[in-house]
Write a protein that holds these residues in place. Structure first.
Motif: not given
Length: 351
Positions: A237-241
């Motif tokens: 999630i961190l990478v995606m956002f």
């Protein structure tokens, strides 16, 4: 009662929605402040596969599949009526309901629509064990249904995804909103991100149960590997956002747009499944188990396939991430509904 239920959840599970929000916020802030984030992410990409994310997704799927009690699969087939309800709800009504909600609420947002459909096709095999335990459902039967759904997903998820994503939308006048994807693309992703952890989880369980025994496996090994799922999920999630830093203003509205049909889905699936369980004469424990098995979704699989097929910064992957964000508080609420229904329908004391 709410406080009593949340105390039964692990610390990580109890605040899962908060952790997801924090990962989103940190990712967006990082992408907004550091414009080179996308270059760093892409530096670890081979072909269309980002290696750290691929490893993270496989690790994310491994603990839930290592928890599945495959040896209790036969329990599912002892009650043919309950099995029939579970099959109908999980593999007919659930996918069709989510498909309808997706085209009604998100037909103007093709990638979000596809993401919602992918969530509806991924039947719950992990968190349902938590919800079932909180609602005092039938533990053995839940284990059997989870094992059955795990095997069924390995065999049929790619076929279902191709059918509902590429074949059916044009029949509803959504040619322009159709996201074309081949069954081969989905099957390859399922083989990697579900097949590998499925085989690893099954082997782990049978080998360690034989060597160490059930008590050690359930009480020592499983608690040690369980946090891997959350860590891998939050990393993804961190990478995606971080790749969506420039969309910081629009993201809250997109989350709400996706969350509404998801919430409707959870409520309808739970109530209809509970009603069906009552109608066939099942006791409360089995009815609750069927209801939570039908209502929950395997968001880990949806996220993994969405990222592998459509890309980590796609709207499809973004939608898949909203799944656990909505599911956790919604299903905790439905645990209370289950106890209320137990009192009204079965005359039980609830919790």
């Amino acid at each position: 009662m709410q406080q009593g239920l949340t105390k039964k959840l692990s610390f990580l599970d109890r605040y899962l929605t908060l952790w997801i929000f924090l990962a989103m916020a940190i990712g967006v802030a990082g992408g907004w402040l550091f414009t080179g984030v996308k270059d760093v992410v892409n530096a670890f990409t081979v072909g269309t596969t980002n290696l750290p994310i691929a490893v993270g997704l496989i690790l994310m799927m491994y603990p839930p599949l290592a928890k599945v009690r495959y040896e209790e699969l036969g329990e599912v087939f002892q009650n043919k009526k309950i099995l029939a309800i579970s099959l109908l709800q999980n593999w007919v009504i659930g996918p069709i309901l989510m498909f309808i909600l997706a085209i009604v609420f998100l037909h103007g947002y093709p990638e979000y629509m596809v993401g919602l459909i992918m969530i509806g096709l991924a039947r719950c095999i992990a968190m349902v064990i938590v919800w079932n335990e909180l609602a005092k459902g039938n533990t053995e039967y839940c284990a059997g249904l989870v094992a059955f759904n795990s095997v069924f997903q390995v065999l049929f998820y790619s076929v279902y995804a191709w059918l509902f994503v590429s074949v059916l939308p044009p029949l509803f006048g959504l040619e322009g909103a159709t996201v074309q994807v081949s069954i081969g693309q989905i099957a390859e992703s399922v083989a990697i991100y579900l097949g590998i952890p499925f085989v690893a989880g099954m082997l782990t369980r049978f080998v360690l149960l034989k060597k160490k025994g059930r008590d050690w496996y359930e009480q020592k090994f499983i608690p040690r590997i369980s946090p891997i799922t959350l860590v891998a999920l939050l990393f993804t999630i961190l990478v995606m956002f971080s790749l969506k830093g420039e969309l910081i203003v629009q993201i809250p509205f997109d989350v709400l747009r996706i969350a509404v049909p998801l919430l409707i889905y959870f409520i309808i699936m739970f109530l209809v499944s509970f009603w069906m369980g009552v109608k066939v004469g099942a006791d409360y424990s089995k009815t609750a188990t069927v209801a939570f098995t039908a209502a929950g979704n395997n968001f880990e699989l949806a996220i993994a396939v969405a990222i592998a097929v459509f890309g980590i910064d796609s709207g499809v992957a973004f939608t898949a991430v909203i799944g656990p964000l909505v599911e956790v508080p919604a299903l905790i609420g439905l645990v209370h509904v289950a106890f209320w229904l137990q009192k009204r329908v079965y005359g039980g004391s609830g919790a």
